[in-house]
Scaffold this motif. Structure first.
Motif, PDB file in Angstrom:
ATOM      1  N   LYS A 106       0.848  -1.192   0.000  1.00  0.00           N
ATOM      2  CA  LYS A 106       0.000   0.000   0.000  1.00  0.00           C
ATOM      3  C   LYS A 106       0.882   1.240   0.000  1.00  0.00           C
ATOM      4  O   LYS A 106       1.755   1.397   0.848  1.00  0.00           O
ATOM      5  CB  LYS A 106      -0.918   0.038   1.230  1.00  0.00           C
ATOM      6  CG  LYS A 106      -1.959   1.166   1.133  1.00  0.00           C
ATOM      7  CD  LYS A 106      -2.582   1.507   2.463  1.00  0.00           C
ATOM      8  CE  LYS A 106      -1.758   2.489   3.258  1.00  0.00           C
ATOM      9  NZ  LYS A 106      -1.721   3.856   2.668  1.00  0.00           N
ATOM     10  N   THR A 107       0.655   2.106  -0.941  1.00  0.00           N
ATOM     11  CA  THR A 107       1.456   3.322  -1.027  1.00  0.00           C
ATOM     12  C   THR A 107       0.921   4.385  -0.073  1.00  0.00           C
ATOM     13  O   THR A 107      -0.261   4.390   0.288  1.00  0.00           O
ATOM     14  CB  THR A 107       1.445   3.874  -2.456  1.00  0.00           C
ATOM     15  OG1 THR A 107       0.084   4.093  -2.862  1.00  0.00           O
ATOM     16  CG2 THR A 107       2.101   2.895  -3.416  1.00  0.00           C
ATOM     17  N   ALA A 108       1.800   5.273   0.342  1.00  0.00           N
ATOM     18  CA  ALA A 108       1.382   6.390   1.190  1.00  0.00           C
ATOM     19  C   ALA A 108       0.416   7.275   0.415  1.00  0.00           C
ATOM     20  O   ALA A 108       0.576   7.493  -0.789  1.00  0.00           O
ATOM     21  CB  ALA A 108       2.595   7.192   1.635  1.00  0.00           C
ATOM     22  N   GLY A 109      -0.602   7.773   1.101  1.00  0.00           N
ATOM     23  CA  GLY A 109      -1.597   8.633   0.476  1.00  0.00           C
ATOM     24  C   GLY A 109      -2.841   7.901   0.028  1.00  0.00           C
ATOM     25  O   GLY A 109      -3.818   8.535  -0.382  1.00  0.00           O
ATOM     26  N   THR A 152       0.566   6.152   5.774  1.00  0.00           N
ATOM     27  CA  THR A 152       1.563   5.132   6.097  1.00  0.00           C
ATOM     28  C   THR A 152       1.689   4.196   4.908  1.00  0.00           C
ATOM     29  O   THR A 152       0.687   3.804   4.315  1.00  0.00           O
ATOM     30  CB  THR A 152       1.146   4.341   7.352  1.00  0.00           C
ATOM     31  OG1 THR A 152       1.073   5.239   8.459  1.00  0.00           O
ATOM     32  CG2 THR A 152       2.141   3.242   7.662  1.00  0.00           C
ATOM     33  N   SER A 153       2.906   3.852   4.564  1.00  0.00           N
ATOM     34  CA  SER A 153       3.141   2.928   3.455  1.00  0.00           C
ATOM     35  C   SER A 153       3.410   1.534   4.002  1.00  0.00           C
ATOM     36  O   SER A 153       3.633   1.354   5.192  1.00  0.00           O
ATOM     37  CB  SER A 153       4.345   3.397   2.630  1.00  0.00           C
ATOM     38  OG  SER A 153       5.508   3.442   3.451  1.00  0.00           O
ATOM     39  N   MET A 293       6.628   9.644   8.792  1.00  0.00           N
ATOM     40  CA  MET A 293       7.559   8.670   8.231  1.00  0.00           C
ATOM     41  C   MET A 293       7.387   7.316   8.923  1.00  0.00           C
ATOM     42  O   MET A 293       8.142   6.943   9.825  1.00  0.00           O
ATOM     43  CB  MET A 293       8.988   9.183   8.382  1.00  0.00           C
ATOM     44  CG  MET A 293       9.315  10.308   7.428  1.00  0.00           C
ATOM     45  SD  MET A 293       9.279   9.751   5.699  1.00  0.00           S
ATOM     46  CE  MET A 293       8.202  10.977   4.974  1.00  0.00           C
ATOM     47  N   LEU A 294       6.362   6.590   8.476  1.00  0.00           N
ATOM     48  CA  LEU A 294       6.012   5.297   9.049  1.00  0.00           C
ATOM     49  C   LEU A 294       5.755   4.309   7.922  1.00  0.00           C
ATOM     50  O   LEU A 294       5.056   4.627   6.957  1.00  0.00           O
ATOM     51  CB  LEU A 294       4.774   5.431   9.939  1.00  0.00           C
ATOM     52  CG  LEU A 294       4.331   4.181  10.699  1.00  0.00           C
ATOM     53  CD1 LEU A 294       5.423   3.702  11.650  1.00  0.00           C
ATOM     54  CD2 LEU A 294       3.045   4.465  11.472  1.00  0.00           C
TER      55      LEU A 294
END
Length: 547
Positions: A106-109, A152-153, A293-294
């Motif tokens: 899963k990408t951030a955003g 969170t990515s 930054m997680l």
């Protein structure tokens, strides 16, 4: 009072904030009371819970008797099959799938599932396009057995059929799934056992901000996190921390690390003050920390059908990696030393001409000795007006004579002056920490033990023949006694040069020296490049799970 986030008559997702222990109790009883006005019976509520349609703080709860303590967020999906989820095509990054389960990057955003205000454009919509079979499951969260925050990515486990969903939901509820995250945090956390520790602190709704969570004394849910510092920046301004969560509370890692005093970089919710200071002082582009930054780094679970234990590791997203590399590349602090008359000031000046910021200890001392300056004040406090008379700067001749007269007096004076110089040099390094190279000319850098104290990364010695050096000192008008005194306070030249990383020969012409300094700069650039490669290799090894 409970906060009921109702949206419209057509919405099927419901969210409740259990704001106090007085309204808590069994999960099914609580939901039956909240949903009574919509004609949902307690029996239907129990079916929803057993069917994995109820989330408490983001974790599926499948037991109707689950105890609510107050402070939780309860989400329930009332929707039946044919919910209206429209599949959306995308570049979904599937790391593993076998028809039963899938592991997704899963990408951030990207929001995981639909919710009020986010009816489309979620991971669920992308999953529905890639795995149409999941639409056979009920609700607006088909296949979702856990979730991670939008910004969170990382790794996300998805069930591709109903049997897998129920089995995995039970595993999450019983804490049989291993979840480990990477976080970049402010500072360097200190644990009870070296670089690691445990945070056992209940989490509930923030007492003053209903959109935030917090560590609370009453009404919260138990929350347990283990953390370990894997790497820290040279200046100690940030660290990369591995966090294993044993519970799944909303924003658990962000809340726990902020509670520890080390909020995540980029987290403007739980670390707003530190983020503002970092944007102001770090010397880096604030856009490098455009989110918390997680990263969901490691995931281990038992396959719901084969029984095989599966383990996955996913290096962090590009923005996470880029920020870590930028943080780890601090200035190369170059100290220049040499015997009196060797030409170290000329070498330092040539390095400055090439673009390196320059700190001169001699110039610093001259400024400290001005009337009412820090050095003048400290000497006056220690010795009265003997060296710092009213109405003028420090009497350097008187000071030098006193230092020559007694080793004890010399050390007493140095104990006053050196901490002031060291402080200014430290501030100089800090203010230029994003430069490639910065230079400090400090005659007693080695003798003062400042290299061992971590105040320089590279030491450059300047040398020339004894005859050349003596001739230069003679042109300054220095007598033999003065030269002998100054040299007696320093290491022998052979010992000094042996302690240096590089030695520049200044026994020839100025043009010769310029060529030698150019070669020194080339070697410093190579050293900087090697340092970056070493950092990249170290971080890549950590990200790959080799730690």
């Amino acid at each position: 009072m409970n906060s009921f986030n109702d949206t419209s008559a057509d919405d099927t997702a419901r969210s409740f904030d259990v704001s106090s222990a007085s309204v808590a109790g069994r999960l099914d009883a609580y939901l039956a009371e909240q949903l009574a006005g919509e004609g949902v019976s307690r029996g239907k509520v129990q079916d929803l819970i057993k069917g994995g349609k109820v989330f408490v703080d983001g974790t599926v709860r499948t037991k109707p008797k689950f105890k609510l303590m107050g402070g939780e967020t309860v989400d329930v999906a009332l929707e039946l099959p044919g919910s209206g989820i429209v599949p959306e095509q995308s570049e979904l990054d599937v790391l593993f799938e076998d028809g039963r389960v899938a592991v997704i990057h899963k990408t951030a955003g990207l929001t995981v599932h639909p919710a009020p205000g986010r009816p489309a454009g979620t991971l669920v919509h992308q999953l529905a396009h890639r795995f149409p079979k999941i639409l056979e499951m009920e609700g607006e969260r088909p296949g979702i057995v856990h979730r991670i925050d939008k910004d969170t990515s990382g790794l996300l486990l998805v069930a591709l059929d109903e049997a897998s969903r129920l089995a995995l939901s039970a595993d999450f509820a019983e804490r049989r799934v291993d979840k480990r995250y990477l976080a970049l945090v402010h500072g360097v956390p200190q644990g009870n056992v070296g670089n690691q520790g445990t945070i056992d602190a209940p989490i509930g709704r923030h007492p003053r901000s209903k959109t935030k969570m917090a560590v609370v004394e009453k009404g919260g849910r138990d929350a347990l996190s283990d953390w370990e510092v894997l790497w820290s920046t040279p200046d100690g301004s940030a660290s990369m921390v591995a966090v294993t969560i044993h519970t799944g509370r909303t924003h658990q890692i962000r809340v726990h690390m902020a509670h520890l005093g080390h909020p995540l970089l980029g987290d403007v919710v739980y670390g707003s003050r530190q983020h503002a200071e970092w944007c102001r002082d770090s010397g880096l582009d604030p856009a490098l920390a455009g989110r918390q930054m997680l990263h969901a780094w490691r995931l281990g679970f038992t396959h719901p059908h084969s029984g095989e234990r599966l383990e996955f590791v996913l290096p962090p997203a590009e923005d996470f990696q880029r920020l870590a590399l930028s943080l780890g590349q601090s200035v190369q602090r170059v100290g220049v030393v040499g015997m009196p008359g060797c030409g170290k000031s000329t070498v330092a000046a040539l390095l400055a001409e090439a673009g390196a910021p320059l700190f001169s200890a001699d110039q610093c001392v001259a400024e400290l000795y001005e009337e009412e300056a820090d050095g003048w004040i400290m000497l006056r406090r220690r010795f009265g007006e003997k060296f710092a008379p009213t109405g003028s700067a420090v009497d350097k001749a008187q000071l030098f004579a006193a230092m020559r007269s007694s080793e004890g007096m010399r050390r007493e004076i140095l104990d006053v002056v050196h901490p002031l110089v060291r402080h200014r040099m430290t501030e100089f390094w800090r203010s230029h920490r994003r430069e490639d190279v910065a230079v400090a000319e400090v005659p007693l850098l080695l003798e003062g033990g400042w290299v061992e104290q971590g105040l320089a990364d590279v030491v450059v010695g300047v040398s020339c023949t004894e005859g050349v050096r003596r001739a230069r000192l003679a042109t300054r008008g220095w007598d033999e006694e003065t030269v002998a005194t100054l040299e007696s306070w320093q290491w022998a030249e052979a010992d000094k040069l042996a302690a240096c990383d590089f030695v520049v020969d200044n026994g020839g012409t100025l043009e010769d020296l310029k060529q030698n300094v150019a070669e020194l700069l080339r070697q410093l650039v190579d050293r900087r490049r090697e340092s970056r490669v070493a950092l990249e290799n170290r971080l890549n090894a950590l990200w790959a799970g080799n730690c």
